[in-house]
Design a protein around this motif. Structure first.
Motif, PDB file in Angstrom:
ATOM      1  N   ALA A 383       0.736  -1.161  -0.042  1.00  0.00           N
ATOM      2  CA  ALA A 383      -0.057  -0.601   0.051  1.00  0.00           C
ATOM      3  C   ALA A 383       1.056   1.228  -0.159  1.00  0.00           C
ATOM      4  CB  ALA A 383      -0.724  -0.332   1.244  1.00  0.00           C
ATOM      5  N   ASN A 384       1.539   1.279   0.605  1.00  0.00           N
ATOM      6  CA  ASN A 384       2.434   2.365   1.336  1.00  0.00           C
ATOM      7  C   ASN A 384       3.572   2.903  -0.343  1.00  0.00           C
ATOM      8  OD1 ASN A 384       3.413   5.013   2.813  1.00  0.00           O
ATOM      9  ND2 ASN A 384       5.733   3.564   3.087  1.00  0.00           N
ATOM     10  N   SER A 385       4.081   1.467  -0.751  1.00  0.00           N
ATOM     11  CA  SER A 385       4.788   2.073  -2.538  1.00  0.00           C
ATOM     12  C   SER A 385       3.255   2.216  -3.580  1.00  0.00           C
ATOM     13  CB  SER A 385       4.867   0.708  -2.963  1.00  0.00           C
ATOM     14  OG  SER A 385       6.341   0.401  -2.074  1.00  0.00           O
ATOM     15  N   THR A 386       2.351   1.827  -3.279  1.00  0.00           N
ATOM     16  CA  THR A 386       1.001   2.211  -4.288  1.00  0.00           C
ATOM     17  C   THR A 386       1.071   3.765  -3.662  1.00  0.00           C
ATOM     18  OG1 THR A 386       0.182  -0.085  -4.420  1.00  0.00           O
ATOM     19  CG2 THR A 386      -1.137   1.755  -5.240  1.00  0.00           C
ATOM     20  N   SER A 387       0.931   4.352  -2.844  1.00  0.00           N
ATOM     21  CA  SER A 387       0.454   5.534  -2.887  1.00  0.00           C
ATOM     22  C   SER A 387       1.549   6.956  -2.860  1.00  0.00           C
ATOM     23  CB  SER A 387       0.396   5.556  -0.877  1.00  0.00           C
ATOM     24  OG  SER A 387       1.367   5.211  -0.479  1.00  0.00           O
ATOM     25  N   VAL A 388       2.655   5.751  -3.064  1.00  0.00           N
ATOM     26  CA  VAL A 388       3.928   6.686  -3.477  1.00  0.00           C
ATOM     27  C   VAL A 388       3.793   7.176  -4.852  1.00  0.00           C
ATOM     28  CG1 VAL A 388       6.107   7.199  -3.747  1.00  0.00           C
ATOM     29  CG2 VAL A 388       5.000   6.789  -1.608  1.00  0.00           C
ATOM     30  N   MET A 389       4.051   5.719  -6.051  1.00  0.00           N
ATOM     31  CA  MET A 389       4.775   5.220  -6.949  1.00  0.00           C
ATOM     32  C   MET A 389       3.215   5.485  -7.833  1.00  0.00           C
ATOM     33  SD  MET A 389       7.382   4.894  -6.727  1.00  0.00           S
ATOM     34  CE  MET A 389       8.403   5.111  -8.623  1.00  0.00           C
ATOM     35  N   THR A 390       1.636   5.627  -7.833  1.00  0.00           N
ATOM     36  CA  THR A 390       1.078   5.821  -8.801  1.00  0.00           C
ATOM     37  C   THR A 390       1.128   7.254  -9.026  1.00  0.00           C
ATOM     38  OG1 THR A 390      -0.460   6.050  -6.749  1.00  0.00           O
ATOM     39  CG2 THR A 390      -0.274   4.124  -7.986  1.00  0.00           C
ATOM     40  N   ASP A 391       1.246   8.056  -8.127  1.00  0.00           N
ATOM     41  CA  ASP A 391       0.953   9.890  -8.197  1.00  0.00           C
ATOM     42  C   ASP A 391       2.861  10.221  -8.751  1.00  0.00           C
ATOM     43  OD1 ASP A 391      -1.819   9.534  -8.505  1.00  0.00           O
ATOM     44  OD2 ASP A 391      -1.094   9.504  -6.154  1.00  0.00           O
ATOM     45  N   VAL A 392       3.924   9.793  -9.121  1.00  0.00           N
ATOM     46  CA  VAL A 392       5.126  10.331  -9.577  1.00  0.00           C
ATOM     47  C   VAL A 392       5.090  10.502 -11.152  1.00  0.00           C
ATOM     48  CG1 VAL A 392       7.366   9.628  -9.522  1.00  0.00           C
ATOM     49  CG2 VAL A 392       6.050   8.713  -7.595  1.00  0.00           C
ATOM     50  N   LEU A 393       5.466  12.092 -10.955  1.00  0.00           N
ATOM     51  CA  LEU A 393       5.821  12.705 -12.260  1.00  0.00           C
ATOM     52  C   LEU A 393       6.381  11.858 -13.054  1.00  0.00           C
ATOM     53  CD1 LEU A 393       5.995  15.942 -11.584  1.00  0.00           C
ATOM     54  CD2 LEU A 393       4.046  14.831 -12.355  1.00  0.00           C
ATOM     55  N   PRO A 394       6.184  12.409 -14.336  1.00  0.00           N
ATOM     56  CA  PRO A 394       7.058  11.626 -15.321  1.00  0.00           C
ATOM     57  C   PRO A 394       7.985  11.804 -15.303  1.00  0.00           C
ATOM     58  CG  PRO A 394       4.941  11.771 -16.754  1.00  0.00           C
ATOM     59  CD  PRO A 394       4.809  12.568 -15.141  1.00  0.00           C
ATOM     60  N   GLY A 395       9.363  10.595 -15.118  1.00  0.00           N
ATOM     61  CA  GLY A 395      11.123  10.539 -15.250  1.00  0.00           C
ATOM     62  C   GLY A 395      11.654  11.542 -13.759  1.00  0.00           C
ATOM     63  N   GLN A 396      10.069  10.959 -13.028  1.00  0.00           N
ATOM     64  CA  GLN A 396      10.613  10.612 -11.405  1.00  0.00           C
ATOM     65  C   GLN A 396      11.065   9.831 -10.925  1.00  0.00           C
ATOM     66  OE1 GLN A 396      11.990  13.535  -9.195  1.00  0.00           O
ATOM     67  NE2 GLN A 396      12.554  14.267 -11.551  1.00  0.00           N
ATOM     68  N   GLN A 397      10.425   8.479 -11.771  1.00  0.00           N
ATOM     69  CA  GLN A 397      10.323   6.957 -10.928  1.00  0.00           C
ATOM     70  C   GLN A 397      11.826   6.566 -10.459  1.00  0.00           C
ATOM     71  OE1 GLN A 397       9.083   7.806 -14.227  1.00  0.00           O
ATOM     72  NE2 GLN A 397       6.824   7.868 -14.496  1.00  0.00           N
ATOM     73  N   GLY A 398      12.936   6.878 -11.340  1.00  0.00           N
ATOM     74  CA  GLY A 398      13.396   6.114 -10.685  1.00  0.00           C
ATOM     75  C   GLY A 398      13.762   7.293  -9.397  1.00  0.00           C
ATOM     76  N   VAL A 399      14.227   7.863  -9.187  1.00  0.00           N
ATOM     77  CA  VAL A 399      14.919   8.665  -7.903  1.00  0.00           C
ATOM     78  C   VAL A 399      13.445   8.931  -6.840  1.00  0.00           C
ATOM     79  CG1 VAL A 399      13.832  10.763  -8.511  1.00  0.00           C
ATOM     80  CG2 VAL A 399      15.461  10.834  -7.525  1.00  0.00           C
ATOM     81  N   MET A 400      12.120   8.384  -7.124  1.00  0.00           N
ATOM     82  CA  MET A 400      11.440   7.958  -6.207  1.00  0.00           C
ATOM     83  C   MET A 400      11.250   7.126  -5.563  1.00  0.00           C
ATOM     84  SD  MET A 400       9.733  11.322  -5.336  1.00  0.00           S
ATOM     85  CE  MET A 400      10.181  12.773  -6.116  1.00  0.00           C
ATOM     86  N   SER A 401      11.937   6.211  -6.881  1.00  0.00           N
ATOM     87  CA  SER A 401      11.894   4.278  -6.473  1.00  0.00           C
ATOM     88  C   SER A 401      13.154   4.462  -5.284  1.00  0.00           C
ATOM     89  CB  SER A 401      11.786   3.685  -7.236  1.00  0.00           C
ATOM     90  OG  SER A 401      12.433   2.512  -7.167  1.00  0.00           O
ATOM     91  N   GLY A 402      14.484   5.553  -5.993  1.00  0.00           N
ATOM     92  CA  GLY A 402      14.774   5.048  -5.006  1.00  0.00           C
ATOM     93  C   GLY A 402      15.018   5.351  -3.715  1.00  0.00           C
ATOM     94  N   LEU A 403      14.155   6.352  -3.322  1.00  0.00           N
ATOM     95  CA  LEU A 403      14.722   7.652  -2.117  1.00  0.00           C
ATOM     96  C   LEU A 403      13.603   6.416  -1.087  1.00  0.00           C
ATOM     97  CD1 LEU A 403      13.626  10.746  -2.986  1.00  0.00           C
ATOM     98  CD2 LEU A 403      15.496   9.955  -1.679  1.00  0.00           C
TER      99      LEU A 403
END
Length: 476
Positions: A383-403
């Motif tokens: 649930a926590n990963s879903t709440s974070v990664m579903t609304d990430v802006l394009p081109g920011q998925q890698g750094v957000m996943s890293g964080l």
């Protein structure tokens, strides 16, 4: 302004299935290599005629490489293209695994384990980023559950597989076994992952090398401050922690000055995102406590043999494997916000059960508590990963996943050190090997009372975050 590298969409359902298989293998490899080397440490002491503190760097070097580099490689994937960087990560991981299996000195083994950790950091960060880019939102929770299951399989399989390979053949096979799996994952990624639409050169990107170096040094200092001394903290730990704090301040200052920062500090202005990171750290801290303290309780307080301890300790990973995908489906059905709260309630209940029932019901109480705590953790993670990664802006998925992965690793490191120190102090013994069963039991009860309190704090954050989110929706 530079265009970001965006992978092409995958339209064919069968291709999507193969994409998920290839990403699952990447997660499996990285988690397997996290747990498989621990069992080999006594063998490596004899093999290289070294101390336990020296061979422990075989494990520590791998974790440090992942922790220090996972945000940077995520950002690099956003910049130069995720597929080509993931292929490089798989190649590096597989090559380093082979070199680990053929070395003749401990120092070289530690060097190649560091390289293996760098490859694993790439695999972990970019696998989650690819899911965010390619999986429909209504299936995102289920996919997170699948990746969580693969991680649990790797963690559970590592110790038993290592024991079998070392006893039956050679310790070298715990690294060489990655060769066929790594080659298969490399082929599947190359064949089925969509090509990066734009090919760019690193030199012209304005990549934040200074920020990358500062973040790596800061995280390394923190990780060493938490792990050096094995629960006995002294001046050296204080110095390292001070360096980490100073490095963090300097990193934030540099991020405000550069044109293309490693991390856009504006993301931390979102209380929803900050809450997700803080909860991830707290929850990972508690889960690591079960792995560190459980064996002492089972062997010293309950008097179980090593074989029996292994069997009981396998309950958690087995429950994780069974509950991963169902947890993801619950997230898709009930929503991430509610699922996070339910997961934390289960974790709090399991933690307090470990504290209250450990002296009453023995093994049965321990297994019952773990059987409640672990599905709660799986539900929270999905649930926590879903709440974070579903609304990430394009081109920011890698750094957000890293964080997101970084917050988890920081929690694991903190849990291994701080919760271990709490257990040591609560038991009141000078040496754990000479502690009485009653002292171990007292340490167990106090430590998991603290752990339950941490989860309650995370639950309060989740409830507050849910209210904030609802308030924003009403304003819109």
């Amino acid at each position: 302004m530079h265009d970001e590298v965006i992978p092409e969409k995958v339209e064919d359902i069968s291709s999507v299935r193969w994409v998920l298989i290839s990403l699952s293998l990447s997660i499996l490899l990285s988690s397997l290599s996290t747990s498989i080397a621990n069992v080999a440490l006594p063998t490596l002491v004899l093999e290289f005629n070294a101390s336990f503190q020296e061979v422990q760097w075989v494990v520590l070097a791998y974790l440090l490489a992942i922790t220090t580099m996972i945000v940077s490689v995520g950002k690099l994937g956003d910049t130069i293209g995720r597929k080509r960087l993931l292929l490089f990560g798989l190649f590096l991981f597989t090559l380093a695994s082979v070199l680990c299996g053929v070395v003749s000195s401990l120092s070289l083994l530690i060097v190649f384990r560091t390289a293996q950790g760098l490859g694993a950091a790439i695999m972990m960060a970019l696998s989650l980023a690819f899911v965010s880019e390619m999986v429909p939102k209504e299936k995102f929770g289920q996919t997170m559950g699948l990746l969580g299951t693969m991680s649990a399989i790797g963690t559970a399989l590592g110790p038993s597989l290592a024991g079998f390979l070392i006893a039956g053949m050679s310790w070298r096979l715990i690294f060489l076994i990655n060769l066929p799996i790594g080659m298969l994952a490399f082929f599947l990624v190359s064949r089925y992952l969509p090509a990066d639409r734009q090919r760019m050169k690193i030199g012209g990107l304005g990549f934040d090398y200074m920020g990358t170096l500062l973040l790596a040094l800061t995280l390394a200092a923190y990780a060493l401050a938490m792990t050096t001394g094995h629960g006995h903290y002294g001046l050296f730990n204080v110095v390292l922690l001070s360096i980490a704090i100073f490095g963090a301040i300097l990193f934030v200052w540099t991020q405000r000055k550069v044109a293309r920062p490693l991390i856009q500090l504006s993301v931390f202005q979102s209380p929803v995102w900050n809450a997700a990171l803080i909860m991830n750290i707290l929850v990972s801290t508690v889960m690591m406590a079960t792995l560190v303290i459980g064996p002492f309780y089972l062997s010293s307080a309950l008097g179980l043999s090593q074989a029996s301890v292994g069997m009981v300790m396998s309950v958690g990973p087995v429950v994780s494997i069974l509950s991963g995908v169902p947890a993801g489906r619950i997230v898709d059905h009930w929503g991430a916000g509610l699922s996070v709260i339910i997961g934390l309630i289960l974790m709090a209940a399991g933690s307090f059960m470990l504290s209250a029932f450990s002296g009453v019901f023995g093994i049965a109480g321990y297994i019952a508590a773990i059987a409640i705590l672990t599905p709660g953790y799986q539900l929270f993670q999905a649930a926590n990963s879903t709440s974070v990664m579903t609304d990430v802006l394009p081109g920011q998925q890698g750094v957000m996943s890293g964080l997101l992965n970084l917050s988890r690793n920081l929690g694991l490191i903190t849990g291994a050190s701080v919760m271990g120190a709490v257990f040591f102090l609560a038991s009141g013994a000078n040496e754990m090997k000479s502690a009485s069963a009653d002292a171990i039991l007292t340490g167990m009860q106090i430590t998991f009372a603290v752990a339950g309190t941490l989860v309650v704090f995370a639950l309060a954050i989740a409830i507050y975050r849910s209210k904030l989110f609802n308030a924003v929706i009403q304003e819109l």
